[in-house]
Scaffold this active site. Structure first.
Site, PDB file in Angstrom:
ATOM      1  CG  ASP A 162      -1.869  -1.098   1.288  1.00  0.00           C
ATOM      2  OD1 ASP A 162      -2.239  -1.566   0.192  1.00  0.00           O
ATOM      3  OD2 ASP A 162      -2.244  -1.546   2.391  1.00  0.00           O
ATOM      4  CG  HIS A 166      10.976   2.566  -4.114  1.00  0.00           C
ATOM      5  ND1 HIS A 166      11.083   1.561  -3.185  1.00  0.00           N
ATOM      6  CD2 HIS A 166      10.747   1.929  -5.296  1.00  0.00           C
ATOM      7  CE1 HIS A 166      10.918   0.398  -3.750  1.00  0.00           C
ATOM      8  NE2 HIS A 166      10.718   0.584  -5.041  1.00  0.00           N
ATOM      9  N   GLY A 216      15.296  -2.226  -4.072  1.00  0.00           N
ATOM     10  CA  GLY A 216      15.362  -3.344  -3.124  1.00  0.00           C
ATOM     11  C   GLY A 216      16.797  -3.835  -3.000  1.00  0.00           C
ATOM     12  NE  ARG A 217      17.745  -5.468  -8.234  1.00  0.00           N
ATOM     13  CZ  ARG A 217      17.740  -5.202  -9.538  1.00  0.00           C
ATOM     14  NH1 ARG A 217      18.669  -5.712 -10.315  1.00  0.00           N
ATOM     15  NH2 ARG A 217      16.800  -4.445 -10.047  1.00  0.00           N
TER      16      ARG A 217
HETATM   17  N1  LIG Z   1       5.742  -1.612   2.368  1.00  0.00           N
HETATM   18  C1  LIG Z   1       6.940  -1.278   1.899  1.00  0.00           C
HETATM   19  N2  LIG Z   1       7.511  -0.122   2.249  1.00  0.00           N
HETATM   20  C2  LIG Z   1       8.716   0.217   1.773  1.00  0.00           C
HETATM   21  N3  LIG Z   1       9.449  -0.562   0.954  1.00  0.00           N
HETATM   22  C3  LIG Z   1       8.929  -1.702   0.574  1.00  0.00           C
HETATM   23  C4  LIG Z   1       7.657  -2.142   1.019  1.00  0.00           C
HETATM   24  N4  LIG Z   1       7.410  -3.323   0.465  1.00  0.00           N
HETATM   25  C5  LIG Z   1       8.482  -3.649  -0.266  1.00  0.00           C
HETATM   26  N5  LIG Z   1       9.406  -2.679  -0.241  1.00  0.00           N
HETATM   27  C6  LIG Z   1      10.735  -2.651  -0.881  1.00  0.00           C
HETATM   28  O1  LIG Z   1      10.558  -2.472  -2.273  1.00  0.00           O
HETATM   29  C7  LIG Z   1      11.329  -3.449  -2.984  1.00  0.00           C
HETATM   30  C8  LIG Z   1      10.617  -3.801  -4.264  1.00  0.00           C
HETATM   31  O2  LIG Z   1      10.178  -2.678  -4.920  1.00  0.00           O
HETATM   32  P1  LIG Z   1      10.292  -2.586  -6.486  1.00  0.00           P
HETATM   33  O3  LIG Z   1       9.801  -3.851  -7.085  1.00  0.00           O
HETATM   34  O4  LIG Z   1       9.744  -1.288  -6.923  1.00  0.00           O
HETATM   35  O5  LIG Z   1      11.840  -2.562  -6.486  1.00  0.00           O
HETATM   36  P2  LIG Z   1      12.802  -2.001  -7.570  1.00  0.00           P
HETATM   37  O6  LIG Z   1      12.964  -0.547  -7.454  1.00  0.00           O
HETATM   38  O7  LIG Z   1      12.389  -2.575  -8.871  1.00  0.00           O
HETATM   39  O8  LIG Z   1      14.184  -2.569  -7.108  1.00  0.00           O
HETATM   40  P3  LIG Z   1      14.651  -4.029  -7.219  1.00  0.00           P
HETATM   41  O9  LIG Z   1      14.441  -4.403  -8.661  1.00  0.00           O
HETATM   42  O10 LIG Z   1      16.039  -4.147  -6.709  1.00  0.00           O
HETATM   43  O11 LIG Z   1      13.667  -4.528  -6.259  1.00  0.00           O
HETATM   44  C9  LIG Z   1      11.448  -4.606  -2.051  1.00  0.00           C
HETATM   45  O12 LIG Z   1      12.591  -5.365  -2.293  1.00  0.00           O
HETATM   46  C10 LIG Z   1      11.500  -3.951  -0.686  1.00  0.00           C
HETATM   47  O13 LIG Z   1      12.826  -3.638  -0.323  1.00  0.00           O
HETATM   48 MG   LIG Z   2      12.937  -4.027 -10.113  1.00  0.00          MG
END
Ligand SMILES: Nc1ncnc2c1ncn2[C@@H]1O[C@H](COP(=O)(O)OP(=O)(O)OP(=O)(O)O)[C@@H](O)[C@H]1O
Ligand SMILES: [Mg+2]
Length: 307
Positions: free
Chosen positions: A135, A179, A186-187
């Site tokens: 969310d 973010h 995430g990574r």
């Molecule tokens: N409720 C939340 N609040 C904050 N961060 C979160 C939450 N849920 C997940 N995340 C983080 O967001 C990451 C995934 O987001 P997203 O898929 O947008 O990532 P990304 O920017 O594509 O990066 P990567 O590809 O390395 O994950 C998760 O690995 C986690 O660290």
């Molecule tokens: Mg990603």
């Protein structure tokens, strides 16, 4: 403090045990480092949808093999992650990790994304994003530079004030909450918390792919300002890495033997179910093998004594 005193004590004890074993033979250390590297690359990428298996990750990283039928992007992500880990190890070895900066965060991101999307590597996002399956809506792109400055200020203010696992937990959450990048948050967030944990002597801490649901759940709780569950989750991952290091590095004659909780309940007044709860809560030294918890007679005795 976010984690409870008991878990903190357990972590400190195990870290002390590990430090006692230093200096570690370089061959053993190299093997452990390799194993953790491959596992970290596999788990951290797999959480984000990379399709390489653990074995395939090993082939790609160690043998330079291309896996038939798997996307080029998945191969690049594995190699990029390895480079980011090399950068992280270098930082920790040369003692520069205490000085967090936007440069450090952007550099990690550059390495993770480099040849996948040059336009976004190391650059804060210019677009608004959402995170599938949660969310939480990250701040607008316009707010990112300011939020990142606030994050750095927070780090510098709190680094020496907080217990390191609590600090790494909150930093990780604050970062993924913002973010700041279009992809790779995430990574980079998981690498970032390791910069600080490793500077304190902990082995590389890996969030397992199988724990993804729980990871998302405890991140959501942190969105609401409740850091306890996330900190406990991270400390269990820290403990797992410590246990693996200790298990490999302890000479076999000094080793404690792993037993099931049913066996362990015979050495104490606790039931198997209660021991299971203690293990799950990180209060009893234990490892999980294929859904079953294992502990040692000595660990149960140490816990009983403390109670
Ligand atoms: N409720 C939340 N609040 C904050 N961060 C979160 C939450 N849920 C997940 N995340 C983080 O967001 C990451 C995934 O987001 P997203 O898929 O947008 O990532 P990304 O920017 O594509 O990066 P990567 O590809 O390395 O994950 C998760 O690995 C986690 O660290
Ligand atoms: Mg990603």
């Amino acid at each position: 403090m976010y984690i409870n005193e008991k878990i903190k004590k357990l972590l400190e004890e195990r870290l002390k045990q590990l430090n006692k074993l230093r200096p570690i033979s370089s061959t053993l250390l190299l093997k452990l480092k390799e194993r953790f590297e491959i596992e970290m690359i596999y788990h951290s990428n797999a959480i984000e949808g990379n399709t390489l298996t653990l074995k395939e990750t090993y082939w790609v990283i160690q043998q330079g093999i291309t896996v038939k039928g798997k996307p080029l992007k998945d191969h690049l992500e594995a190699k990029n992650h390895q480079e980011a880990l090399t950068y992280l190890y270098d930082l920790v070895e040369h003692g520069n990790s205490n000085t967090i900066s936007e440069h450090l965060i952007r550099s990690l991101h550059s390495l993770v994304i480099q040849d996948i999307d040059k336009n976004i590597a190391g650059q804060y996002r210019k677009v608004d994003v959402f995170i599938t399956g949660t969310d939480h809506v990250p701040p607008s792109a316009l707010e990112v530079p300011h939020k990142m400055l606030e994050l750095i200020t927070w780090c510098r203010k709190n680094y020496s004030k907080m217990y390191i696992v609590d600090f790494a937990t909150e930093l990780h959450h604050k970062f993924v909450h913002i973010h700041p990048f279009q992809d790779g948050n995430g990574r980079v967030g998981r690498l970032l918390m390791n910069v600080f944990l490793m500077a304190h002597g902990f082995p590389l801490v890996i969030i397992q792919k199988n724990d993804r649901q729980k990871y998302y759940r405890v991140l959501s709780a942190a969105d609401q300002g409740n850091y306890k569950a996330l900190a406990t989750f991270i400390s269990q991952a820290v403990l797992k890495s410590l246990n693996i290091y200790l298990d490999v590095l302890t000479p076999s004659k000094e080793k404690e033997n792993w037993i099931t909780l049913a066996q362990a309940s015979k050495y104490c007044s606790y039931s198997q179910a209660y021991l299971g709860k203690l293990a799950k809560d990180g209060k009893l030294e234990a490892i999980k093998l294929k859904k079953n918890w294992l502990t040692t007679k000595e660990a149960v005795e140490r816990y009983s004594k403390k109670e």
